[in-house]
Design a protein around this motif. Structure first.
Motif, PDB file in Angstrom:
ATOM      1  N   LEU A  55       0.819  -1.215   0.000  1.00  9.82           N
ATOM      2  CA  LEU A  55       0.000   0.000   0.000  1.00  9.82           C
ATOM      3  C   LEU A  55       0.857   1.270   0.000  1.00  9.82           C
ATOM      4  CD1 LEU A  55      -2.656  -1.180   2.607  1.00  9.82           C
ATOM      5  CD2 LEU A  55      -2.809  -1.295   0.104  1.00  9.82           C
ATOM      6  N   ARG A  56       1.841   1.299  -0.867  1.00 10.05           N
ATOM      7  CA  ARG A  56       2.731   2.456  -1.007  1.00 10.05           C
ATOM      8  C   ARG A  56       2.305   3.289  -2.212  1.00 10.05           C
ATOM      9  NH1 ARG A  56       3.975   1.352   3.645  1.00 10.05           N
ATOM     10  NH2 ARG A  56       5.989   0.529   4.243  1.00 10.05           N
ATOM     11  N   PRO A  57       2.622   4.579  -2.222  1.00  5.61           N
ATOM     12  CA  PRO A  57       2.282   5.420  -3.379  1.00  5.61           C
ATOM     13  C   PRO A  57       3.062   4.990  -4.631  1.00  5.61           C
ATOM     14  CG  PRO A  57       3.483   6.689  -1.708  1.00  5.61           C
ATOM     15  CD  PRO A  57       3.249   5.329  -1.141  1.00  5.61           C
ATOM     16  N   PHE A  58       2.566   5.388  -5.782  1.00  9.62           N
ATOM     17  CA  PHE A  58       3.134   4.942  -7.052  1.00  9.62           C
ATOM     18  C   PHE A  58       4.590   5.353  -7.243  1.00  9.62           C
ATOM     19  CE2 PHE A  58       1.910   9.225  -8.060  1.00  9.62           C
ATOM     20  CZ  PHE A  58       2.826   9.643  -9.020  1.00  9.62           C
ATOM     21  N   ASP A  59       5.043   6.389  -6.554  1.00  6.57           N
ATOM     22  CA  ASP A  59       6.415   6.858  -6.734  1.00  6.57           C
ATOM     23  C   ASP A  59       7.341   6.479  -5.568  1.00  6.57           C
ATOM     24  OD1 ASP A  59       5.194   8.527  -4.923  1.00  6.57           O
ATOM     25  OD2 ASP A  59       5.964  10.383  -5.794  1.00  6.57           O
ATOM     26  N   ALA A  60       6.914   5.578  -4.713  1.00  5.08           N
ATOM     27  CA  ALA A  60       7.733   5.156  -3.574  1.00  5.08           C
ATOM     28  C   ALA A  60       8.890   4.271  -4.051  1.00  5.08           C
ATOM     29  CB  ALA A  60       6.882   4.384  -2.575  1.00  5.08           C
ATOM     30  N   HIS A  61      10.023   4.381  -3.372  1.00  2.09           N
ATOM     31  CA  HIS A  61      11.170   3.524  -3.681  1.00  2.09           C
ATOM     32  C   HIS A  61      10.845   2.082  -3.293  1.00  2.09           C
ATOM     33  CE1 HIS A  61      13.928   6.684  -4.838  1.00  2.09           C
ATOM     34  NE2 HIS A  61      13.495   7.401  -3.803  1.00  2.09           N
ATOM     35  N   THR A  62      11.405   1.137  -4.034  1.00  2.00           N
ATOM     36  CA  THR A  62      11.037  -0.260  -3.812  1.00  2.00           C
ATOM     37  C   THR A  62      12.154  -1.121  -3.231  1.00  2.00           C
ATOM     38  OG1 THR A  62      11.606  -0.755  -6.107  1.00  2.00           O
ATOM     39  CG2 THR A  62       9.288  -0.273  -5.615  1.00  2.00           C
ATOM     40  N   GLN A  63      13.363  -0.599  -3.103  1.00  2.00           N
ATOM     41  CA  GLN A  63      14.474  -1.434  -2.623  1.00  2.00           C
ATOM     42  C   GLN A  63      14.153  -2.080  -1.269  1.00  2.00           C
ATOM     43  OE1 GLN A  63      17.207  -2.450  -4.174  1.00  2.00           O
ATOM     44  NE2 GLN A  63      17.741  -3.642  -2.371  1.00  2.00           N
ATOM     45  N   GLN A  64      13.683  -1.283  -0.330  1.00  2.00           N
ATOM     46  CA  GLN A  64      13.354  -1.825   0.994  1.00  2.00           C
ATOM     47  C   GLN A  64      12.185  -2.802   0.916  1.00  2.00           C
ATOM     48  OE1 GLN A  64      12.740   1.601   3.470  1.00  2.00           O
ATOM     49  NE2 GLN A  64      14.912   1.726   4.018  1.00  2.00           N
ATOM     50  N   LEU A  65      11.266  -2.564  -0.002  1.00  2.00           N
ATOM     51  CA  LEU A  65      10.126  -3.465  -0.156  1.00  2.00           C
ATOM     52  C   LEU A  65      10.571  -4.819  -0.699  1.00  2.00           C
ATOM     53  CD1 LEU A  65       7.475  -0.977  -1.621  1.00  2.00           C
ATOM     54  CD2 LEU A  65       7.829  -1.654   0.768  1.00  2.00           C
ATOM     55  N   PHE A  66      11.511  -4.804  -1.634  1.00  2.00           N
ATOM     56  CA  PHE A  66      12.059  -6.066  -2.140  1.00  2.00           C
ATOM     57  C   PHE A  66      12.739  -6.835  -1.014  1.00  2.00           C
ATOM     58  CE2 PHE A  66      11.801  -4.264  -6.489  1.00  2.00           C
ATOM     59  CZ  PHE A  66      11.264  -5.365  -7.145  1.00  2.00           C
ATOM     60  N   GLU A  67      13.538  -6.135  -0.208  1.00  2.00           N
ATOM     61  CA  GLU A  67      14.243  -6.780   0.896  1.00  2.00           C
ATOM     62  C   GLU A  67      13.260  -7.323   1.932  1.00  2.00           C
ATOM     63  OE1 GLU A  67      16.938  -3.783   2.290  1.00  2.00           O
ATOM     64  OE2 GLU A  67      18.151  -3.881   0.458  1.00  2.00           O
ATOM     65  N   ARG A  68      12.267  -6.542   2.264  1.00  2.00           N
ATOM     66  CA  ARG A  68      11.282  -6.926   3.284  1.00  2.00           C
ATOM     67  C   ARG A  68      10.456  -8.138   2.843  1.00  2.00           C
ATOM     68  NH1 ARG A  68       6.594  -2.790   5.333  1.00  2.00           N
ATOM     69  NH2 ARG A  68       5.357  -4.306   6.462  1.00  2.00           N
ATOM     70  N   SER A  69      10.092  -8.161   1.575  1.00  2.00           N
ATOM     71  CA  SER A  69       9.214  -9.228   1.072  1.00  2.00           C
ATOM     72  C   SER A  69       9.967 -10.497   0.676  1.00  2.00           C
ATOM     73  CB  SER A  69       8.437  -8.724  -0.143  1.00  2.00           C
ATOM     74  OG  SER A  69       9.326  -8.479  -1.216  1.00  2.00           O
ATOM     75  N   GLY A  70      11.253 -10.358   0.386  1.00  2.00           N
ATOM     76  CA  GLY A  70      12.013 -11.511  -0.088  1.00  2.00           C
ATOM     77  C   GLY A  70      11.786 -11.799  -1.569  1.00  2.00           C
ATOM     78  N   ILE A  71      11.136 -10.885  -2.267  1.00  2.00           N
ATOM     79  CA  ILE A  71      10.911 -11.044  -3.703  1.00  2.00           C
ATOM     80  C   ILE A  71      12.208 -10.707  -4.435  1.00  2.00           C
ATOM     81  CG2 ILE A  71       9.663 -10.103  -5.689  1.00  2.00           C
ATOM     82  CD1 ILE A  71       7.255  -9.710  -3.817  1.00  2.00           C
ATOM     83  N   VAL A  72      12.567 -11.539  -5.381  1.00  2.00           N
ATOM     84  CA  VAL A  72      13.797 -11.353  -6.145  1.00  2.00           C
ATOM     85  C   VAL A  72      13.507 -10.461  -7.343  1.00  2.00           C
ATOM     86  CG1 VAL A  72      15.632 -12.539  -7.419  1.00  2.00           C
ATOM     87  CG2 VAL A  72      14.584 -13.634  -5.435  1.00  2.00           C
ATOM     88  N   LYS A  73      14.364  -9.458  -7.549  1.00  2.00           N
ATOM     89  CA  LYS A  73      14.199  -8.554  -8.688  1.00  2.00           C
ATOM     90  C   LYS A  73      14.365  -9.327  -9.992  1.00  2.00           C
ATOM     91  CE  LYS A  73      15.747  -4.282  -6.536  1.00  2.00           C
ATOM     92  NZ  LYS A  73      16.684  -3.163  -6.640  1.00  2.00           N
ATOM     93  N   LEU A  74      13.701  -8.851 -11.032  1.00  2.00           N
ATOM     94  CA  LEU A  74      13.713  -9.509 -12.330  1.00  2.00           C
ATOM     95  C   LEU A  74      15.124  -9.705 -12.863  1.00  2.00           C
ATOM     96  CD1 LEU A  74      12.045 -10.626 -14.703  1.00  2.00           C
ATOM     97  CD2 LEU A  74      12.082  -8.335 -15.669  1.00  2.00           C
ATOM     98  N   GLU A  75      15.974  -8.707 -12.734  1.00  2.00           N
ATOM     99  CA  GLU A  75      17.351  -8.795 -13.225  1.00  2.00           C
ATOM    100  C   GLU A  75      18.101  -9.942 -12.546  1.00  2.00           C
ATOM    101  OE1 GLU A  75      21.205  -6.125 -12.496  1.00  2.00           O
ATOM    102  OE2 GLU A  75      19.600  -5.082 -13.570  1.00  2.00           O
ATOM    103  N   LYS A  76      17.981 -10.039 -11.224  1.00  2.00           N
ATOM    104  CA  LYS A  76      18.655 -11.106 -10.482  1.00  2.00           C
ATOM    105  C   LYS A  76      18.038 -12.469 -10.786  1.00  2.00           C
ATOM    106  CE  LYS A  76      21.851  -8.960  -8.353  1.00  2.00           C
ATOM    107  NZ  LYS A  76      23.232  -9.230  -8.724  1.00  2.00           N
TER     108      LYS A  76
END
Length: 143
Positions: A46-67
């Motif tokens: 529930l973050r705004p459309f322009d929020a940074h996602t690095q911490q969200l990736f770390e918190r969720s454990g979701i792997v970025k597409l590039e990795k």
């Protein structure tokens, strides 16, 4: 709960797509996939459309597409190295990528593939990924 939905509905498409597309996806399409992944992550938390996602990736454990693309290429390359990849894929890779061991016997010789057309093949990405792995991982044989 929302992470479970992501893992059930979104993640399989990204994982399958990374294995199939490899390095052959256009930059424009890859960017759209990255933006879509970030959009889903923002909606989960529930973050705004322009929020940074690095911490969200770390918190969720979701792997970025590039990795995820890099990881899938390394797993496939490891399978090719140990001759446990599907036969059709092994034959296609050998035909298109001219697989040869180098003097060190731990890397593939990809010097003949240094043109842009061949570098877009998934096989090329796999070979480059395997060459980047430490020798200890290359020698580990998984059954």
């Amino acid at each position: 709960m929302k992470i479970n939905l992501y893992n059930a509905l979104v993640k399989p498409h990204y994982e399958y797509g990374c294995a199939v597309w490899g390095n052959a996806v256009s930059v424009k399409l890859k960017q759209k996939l990255v933006v879509a992944q970030k959009r889903v992550l923002r909606s989960i938390y529930l973050r705004p459309f322009d929020a940074h996602t690095q911490q969200l990736f770390e918190r969720s454990g979701i792997v970025k597409l590039e990795k995820l693309t890099e990881l899938n290429a390394q797993v496939l390359a490891h399978s090719l190295w140990h001759d446990v990849a599907p036969e059709a894929l092994t034959l296609e890779t050998k035909k298109s990528a001219i697989i040869q061991n180098t003097r060190s016997m731990n890397n593939f010789d990809i010097r003949r593939l240094n043109n842009m057309k061949l570098q877009s093949l998934p096989a090329y990405n796999c070979l480059v990924s395997l060459n980047a792995l430490p020798n200890e991982l290359k020698s580990t044989h998984c059954d």
